[in-house]
Scaffold this active site. Sequence first.
Site, PDB file in Angstrom:
ATOM      1  CE  LYS A  47     -67.741 -15.313  61.014  1.00 50.53           C
ATOM      2  NZ  LYS A  47     -67.396 -16.612  61.592  1.00 50.53           N
ATOM      3  CD  GLU A 104     -58.401 -13.448  48.450  1.00 52.30           C
ATOM      4  OE1 GLU A 104     -58.885 -12.825  49.431  1.00 52.30           O
ATOM      5  OE2 GLU A 104     -57.510 -14.308  48.563  1.00 52.30           O
TER       6      GLU A 104
HETATM    7  O1  F6P Z   1     -60.337 -19.057  53.656  1.00 54.88           O
HETATM    8  C1  F6P Z   1     -60.324 -18.453  54.904  1.00 54.88           C
HETATM    9  C2  F6P Z   1     -61.603 -17.827  55.207  1.00 54.88           C
HETATM   10  O2  F6P Z   1     -61.432 -17.174  56.405  1.00 54.88           O
HETATM   11  C3  F6P Z   1     -62.750 -18.842  55.261  1.00 54.88           C
HETATM   12  O3  F6P Z   1     -62.890 -19.458  56.470  1.00 54.88           O
HETATM   13  C4  F6P Z   1     -63.906 -18.001  54.873  1.00 54.88           C
HETATM   14  O4  F6P Z   1     -64.970 -18.799  54.480  1.00 54.88           O
HETATM   15  C5  F6P Z   1     -63.300 -17.183  53.760  1.00 54.88           C
HETATM   16  O5  F6P Z   1     -61.992 -16.899  54.206  1.00 54.88           O
HETATM   17  C6  F6P Z   1     -64.023 -15.925  53.387  1.00 54.88           C
HETATM   18  O6  F6P Z   1     -64.120 -15.055  54.459  1.00 54.88           O
HETATM   19  P1  F6P Z   1     -65.169 -13.879  54.477  1.00 54.88           P
HETATM   20  O7  F6P Z   1     -66.521 -14.462  54.382  1.00 54.88           O
HETATM   21  O8  F6P Z   1     -64.939 -13.153  55.762  1.00 54.88           O
HETATM   22  O9  F6P Z   1     -64.890 -12.989  53.282  1.00 54.88           O
END
Ligand code: F6P
Length: 549
Positions: A210, A216
């Site tokens: 998102k 990661e």
């Molecule tokens: O684990 C925390 C978080 O912010 C989740 O809410 C989200 O689903 C995940 O990290 C991954 O975030 P992104 O889609 O922004 O990489």
Amino acid sequence: MSDHPRLIRRPEWTALEDHRAGALLHPDLREMFDRDPERAERYTVRVGDLLVDYSKNLINDETLALLQELATATDVFGLRDAMFHGERINITEDRAVLHTALRAPRNAVIEVDGENVVPQVHAVLDKMTAFADRVRSGEWTGHTGKRIRNVVNIGIGGSDLGPAMAYEALRAYSDRSLTFRFVSNVDGADLHEAVRDLDPAETLFIVASKTFTTIETITNATSARTWLLKGLDGDEKAVAKHFVALSTNAGKVAEFGIDPDNMFEFWDWVGGRYSYDSAIGLSLMIAIGPERFREMLDGFHLVDEHFRTAPAEANAPLILGLLGIWYGNFFGAQSHAVLPYSHYLSKFTAYLQQLDMESNGKSVDRDGHPVEWQTGPVVWGTPGTNGQHAYYQLLHQGTKVIPADLIGFANPVDELSDELKAQHDLLMANLFAQGQALAFGKTAAEVRAEGVPEAQVPHRTFRGNHPTTTILAAELTPSVLGQLIALYEHKVFVQGAVWNIDSFDQWGVELGKVLAKRVEPALTEGAHVPGLDASTTALVAAYRTLRKK
Ligand code: F6P
């Protein structure tokens, strides 16, 4: 700031406390069923294809009435309507919460700040459909002209758990000529194992994030790009054919080197853990095809409409949410087990952990005051029969109150051989037997009647009265999966509303992220990190001593 009395001082709350300390001090399911032959039928609600039997819960009509009064007093339905209308109910992030718009039909009108978001949703679904069809038909080829055979989704949290869970759940509907893998862990072993037997020329990476800043995911995506280019003679042009992105952040996607044309968008009003029915579901759509994906969205929508319109006494998410409150706040239950009797739902509970625990793992209310009541439970569980031979002992004879959901299907998937299909009745017999044993136990008199030596009687007696809810459907179709997920999404919503917490932020995850970035140079370069505590400093020193140079 609200001027309502705090939750535990509301008369509806104290009425529940009195009820628990009075009529329901020693609830006895045997007695409840004996007294009311209609109980099973009366405490069963049907939603779409789901039958939800909550009769084996420690409740009576008065419990339900009191819980519903609590829901009314805490304005659960008011907040529900605000959510469906696109109001900014995620207060700490000042965002609307509109995952329900992701599955709305094309002609629906749902506005955020005066703009109907449904056309955008369907424009992205159309773009996903065109892309999924091209990959599935072989028209979208890799850089060398080879057909794509492998799809690797790289994401974490909501950008991994949803598609990974749903792919597993709907494997029987997937195109078996394609291989799907899901990489989330920053442990290089995850990517290594996912790609070690794949041909880069046939592999498509879907980078799902998102924010497109999650360390990661970006680290794994960068390593995946290196692996790809190494396998394709370092030709940078290959990236365009082998990488697509799912994100709300077009700038960061472009910065990473993915063509914005190959980005599938979603919006800040979709929370990560509520996102797999958005563009985040692209890998799933490639696996099961756009039609099946639409069936799944329609399943979600069906339960959205149920939650939005069904009266309180027949509203399944409301009932499930209130039952959780009953146990968590009035029985001291700390956890909730989700036990699917379906191998295909092997990742279902892991998915629900994020949905529930990231949403309702909060200890301040919407006004920022510390809560004086328990909030979200620890959600845990694995597929049923395996659990029976592991931890069910504690469920049956342990000392803890652990409400559980038993989920099963009347039919195995079509694809199984007749011989394997014949095993299905045995699988389901286990589900029904467990529900029965947990609820009704085995009395000392029954044990004695079997001729068990007196010294063993206490050990072989089951006190019963362990609450379960059984969710049954004809089979695990895409629509049924959507229905199940929406049921749990709205259950979690109901609980957050009653507890008066913001179920849609996740600040608790941030601290660890920030600290990891600070500590990393100490590991890699032995850098001095100011403010590191004595324990962590010693651990880092030990790590560096053990670490191969
Ligand atoms: O684990 C925390 C978080 O912010 C989740 O809410 C989200 O689903 C995940 O990290 C991954 O975030 P992104 O889609 O922004 O990489």
